[in-house]
Design a protein around this motif. Sequence first.
Motif, short mmCIF file in Angstrom:
data_model
loop_
_atom_site.label_atom_id
_atom_site.label_comp_id
_atom_site.label_asym_id
_atom_site.label_seq_id
_atom_site.Cartn_x
_atom_site.Cartn_y
_atom_site.Cartn_z
N ASP A 251 36.93 -126.29 -56.87
CA ASP A 251 36.15 -125.14 -56.46
C ASP A 251 36.46 -123.97 -57.39
O ASP A 251 37.60 -123.78 -57.80
CB ASP A 251 36.50 -124.78 -55.02
CG ASP A 251 35.83 -123.51 -54.55
OD1 ASP A 251 34.71 -123.23 -55.03
OD2 ASP A 251 36.41 -122.81 -53.72
N VAL A 252 35.47 -123.17 -57.73
CA VAL A 252 35.69 -122.01 -58.59
C VAL A 252 35.33 -120.73 -57.86
O VAL A 252 35.06 -119.70 -58.47
CB VAL A 252 34.87 -122.11 -59.90
CG1 VAL A 252 35.39 -123.23 -60.77
CG2 VAL A 252 33.38 -122.31 -59.61
N ALA A 253 35.33 -120.77 -56.54
CA ALA A 253 34.97 -119.59 -55.76
C ALA A 253 36.03 -119.30 -54.71
O ALA A 253 35.73 -118.98 -53.57
CB ALA A 253 33.61 -119.78 -55.09
N ASP A 254 37.29 -119.43 -55.09
CA ASP A 254 38.40 -119.14 -54.19
C ASP A 254 39.13 -117.92 -54.74
O ASP A 254 39.88 -118.02 -55.70
CB ASP A 254 39.34 -120.34 -54.13
CG ASP A 254 40.51 -120.12 -53.18
OD1 ASP A 254 40.70 -118.97 -52.72
OD2 ASP A 254 41.24 -121.08 -52.91
N ALA A 255 38.91 -116.77 -54.13
CA ALA A 255 39.49 -115.53 -54.65
C ALA A 255 41.01 -115.51 -54.59
O ALA A 255 41.64 -114.69 -55.26
CB ALA A 255 38.94 -114.33 -53.87
N ASN A 256 41.61 -116.39 -53.79
CA ASN A 256 43.07 -116.41 -53.72
C ASN A 256 43.72 -117.25 -54.81
O ASN A 256 44.95 -117.32 -54.90
CB ASN A 256 43.52 -116.92 -52.34
CG ASN A 256 43.43 -115.83 -51.28
OD1 ASN A 256 43.74 -114.68 -51.54
ND2 ASN A 256 42.98 -116.19 -50.08
N VAL A 257 42.92 -117.87 -55.67
CA VAL A 257 43.47 -118.53 -56.85
C VAL A 257 43.86 -117.44 -57.83
O VAL A 257 43.03 -116.60 -58.18
CB VAL A 257 42.45 -119.50 -57.50
CG1 VAL A 257 42.92 -119.90 -58.90
CG2 VAL A 257 42.25 -120.74 -56.64
N ASN A 258 45.10 -117.42 -58.27
CA ASN A 258 45.51 -116.36 -59.17
C ASN A 258 45.96 -116.83 -60.55
O ASN A 258 46.10 -116.02 -61.46
CB ASN A 258 46.61 -115.49 -58.53
CG ASN A 258 47.63 -116.32 -57.79
OD1 ASN A 258 48.29 -117.17 -58.38
ND2 ASN A 258 47.76 -116.11 -56.49
N ILE A 259 46.18 -118.12 -60.73
CA ILE A 259 46.58 -118.64 -62.05
C ILE A 259 45.97 -120.02 -62.26
O ILE A 259 45.78 -120.79 -61.33
CB ILE A 259 48.12 -118.75 -62.15
CG1 ILE A 259 48.74 -117.36 -62.28
CG2 ILE A 259 48.53 -119.57 -63.36
CD1 ILE A 259 48.43 -116.65 -63.58
N ASP A 328 39.94 -111.79 -62.79
CA ASP A 328 38.55 -112.20 -62.97
C ASP A 328 37.71 -111.68 -61.80
O ASP A 328 37.92 -112.09 -60.65
CB ASP A 328 38.48 -113.73 -63.03
CG ASP A 328 37.07 -114.27 -63.15
OD1 ASP A 328 36.14 -113.45 -63.27
OD2 ASP A 328 36.91 -115.50 -63.11
N PRO A 329 36.77 -110.78 -62.03
CA PRO A 329 35.96 -110.23 -60.93
C PRO A 329 35.08 -111.26 -60.25
O PRO A 329 34.62 -111.05 -59.13
CB PRO A 329 35.14 -109.14 -61.62
CG PRO A 329 35.04 -109.58 -63.04
CD PRO A 329 36.37 -110.22 -63.34
N GLU A 330 34.86 -112.41 -60.91
CA GLU A 330 34.04 -113.46 -60.29
C GLU A 330 34.88 -114.43 -59.48
O GLU A 330 34.37 -115.39 -58.92
CB GLU A 330 33.27 -114.21 -61.39
CG GLU A 330 32.27 -113.34 -62.14
CD GLU A 330 31.48 -114.13 -63.16
OE1 GLU A 330 31.79 -115.33 -63.35
OE2 GLU A 330 30.55 -113.56 -63.75
N HIS A 331 36.18 -114.20 -59.43
CA HIS A 331 37.09 -115.01 -58.62
C HIS A 331 37.10 -116.49 -59.01
O HIS A 331 37.23 -117.36 -58.16
CB HIS A 331 36.74 -114.89 -57.13
CG HIS A 331 36.57 -113.48 -56.67
ND1 HIS A 331 37.52 -112.51 -56.85
CD2 HIS A 331 35.54 -112.87 -56.02
CE1 HIS A 331 37.09 -111.37 -56.36
NE2 HIS A 331 35.89 -111.55 -55.86
N LYS A 332 36.96 -116.75 -60.28
CA LYS A 332 36.97 -118.14 -60.73
C LYS A 332 38.26 -118.51 -61.46
O LYS A 332 38.70 -119.65 -61.39
CB LYS A 332 35.78 -118.41 -61.66
CG LYS A 332 34.44 -118.32 -60.97
CD LYS A 332 33.31 -118.63 -61.95
CE LYS A 332 31.95 -118.58 -61.25
NZ LYS A 332 30.85 -118.91 -62.19
N ARG A 333 38.85 -117.55 -62.19
CA ARG A 333 39.99 -117.87 -63.04
C ARG A 333 41.23 -117.04 -62.73
O ARG A 333 42.23 -117.12 -63.44
CB ARG A 333 39.61 -117.70 -64.51
CG ARG A 333 38.40 -118.53 -64.93
CD ARG A 333 38.15 -118.43 -66.42
NE ARG A 333 39.20 -119.01 -67.21
CZ ARG A 333 39.30 -120.30 -67.51
NH1 ARG A 333 38.39 -121.17 -67.05
NH2 ARG A 333 40.30 -120.75 -68.24
#
Length: 638
Positions: A251-259, A328-333
């Motif tokens: 998934d590339v839409a998880d804002a809690n992914v930070n690295i 990343d403002p799109e919460h992907k990376r």
Amino acid sequence: MAFSVSPSAYADDMGGLWPVKDSAVVSAHEAGLDGSGVKIGVLDTRVVSDYPGLSDADANVEYRLGSFVNATTDEPDECLIKGVPLQKTVTSKEGNVYSSHGTGMLTWLVGNGKSWDASQGVTGLVPKSDVLFLTIGQDITDSISMNIPCDGAAGTDIDKDVSTAVDWGARIINMSNNGGVGDYGLDGMLKALRHGVIIVSGRSNDKETDAIVNGSSTDVMIGDPREWSSFPGVIRNNEVGPDGQIAGISDVADANVNILSPGDQVLRQRINSKFISVDTGGTSTGSAVLSGYLALTVQKWPDATGNQILQSLVRNTKGNDSGEAKLDPEHKRGYGQVDPGRLLTVDPTQYPDVNPILEAQVTTASKLSDDRSKWYTQDCSTNPDGVGSLLDDDSYPVFCQAGEIGREYERQKAAWKKVEQCRSDGGSDCMRYSATATADETEGKSDGKSDGRTVLPGTGDGKDVVKSSGVPVWVWLAAGGVGIAVVAGGIVLAVVLSKRGKQGRRPLPDAVAAGPSPYAGPRQPVPGMAYPNRPYPPQYGGPGSRPVPQYQAPGPAQVPSQYRRNVGPVSPRYAQPQQQANPVPQNPVQPAQPYPQPPASQVPNVAGGYGQEQGYSPQQYPPQSDGRNKPGQGRHAR
């Protein structure tokens, strides 16, 4: 003449070992950096002790059985699987199994490159590190790659296991998994935050986000104290391939992914098989790899605290030459892909002893207009029932003890202010005032006894205190930039998630498939259990490391009984995604910039160039003997 190489071809050429064959890692190994003296805690499924890749690693690995509690009685319990007690390790002959999720994750740390069939095995990133392996589950020994839940109401007590790892001295805790943490209190997770222990975790390896099952958020990175993989301050990674692209299953839409961390197109062992191949490793592998990178960093910079190393991690990602954390403002990376070369060349001691992920999540939450703004400012004496959840009801509230998370951030900022004042006054040994150095005082233990007060070092005599259950006076500072990647990769484990009801226990959620297993094909649900995917944490430690003050439990968590241990048995969930390979261009390493203090209204933007690999010419990294160690616990991601 220019030419291109496909990621899969590159991964095959690297034998699935591209995370270890990174030029910066190779140079570090040649210079003697091998994890010596660094203590890493790992929470995972039981290891196959006679696996060839671990044949000469036993001297550095201590195996212990994890902690389990009865969800009905709230008392310590034994994990029985089909009536047989769970063992801390197993041999291939005893269990008729040749590998496991835990075995695979451990080899990324201390593996010797061997495998059952004499083919290339995984070479560990830190083969000489010290590992405390806490067994918190058992893999199913058939074609279904999942964790077998304990019989009856016994469930994993993750919070206690994290506390065990911290007390052992772990600098890094690898949790290639996920699951609920709040049912048994937050004391262990808070202890790790206070002592600067780095926790690396994973997430589900699928394209669906669910605020409850995955502890995910699609709009802002605010963490979720109910899940250990998204607990504030924890590194939550998503896995990438050699080309820097996120694995297709993720998934590339998880804002809690930070690295982002290497986990795709890597060597992967299959459960109950001698077969090993280049495939997706999931966020579980991403976590284990990231833990290895961080352990090398701990050894290289023995005077840096865990928080300072996290600052360097989020500020010096691939393609970000600004020296500042850019989300990343799109919460992907998140903050971008981990860059081991820069971690080993940029001195982290220039940064504040403040957990940047914790900072970003707490400050972001405080600015929201819904209940999330109250999560980290709670006071159990005034709202013992906690705060409503993302489900827009109170069936699964964020318990009041989460207010301690906000107070810990406040303490870290106040402590760093005192360090800066000391330096401004021309003082010496100013780091003695830092949050990590004063961790014991946090619980008011200067006399060896807890008085229930949280010390908040100020710019004066450091005697400023706030009652641990009191409402803090928040001066929300902007989260300059905080990012931590949680690397996933491993076996999907059964997990029963908590549902808290005001009048007592609520029915367990229906079974949920966790995502494709890199080892055994499609995910298979187990009745009454949920199976998300999560990875493992980084590792810290080393000889000559400063002594870690003995932490003493502050006593029962201030969580009303009706909101604690009311969810049934909890089993860690494991998952392991893939990554892709790509040639690495050569770019110079840029020095890190001073720690900025942006206004509270400022929201960091993502820097361009994320995912672009950088190459590094061989550098000499003088071996260091110091390190800090603290492990953690969690559900494994696949």
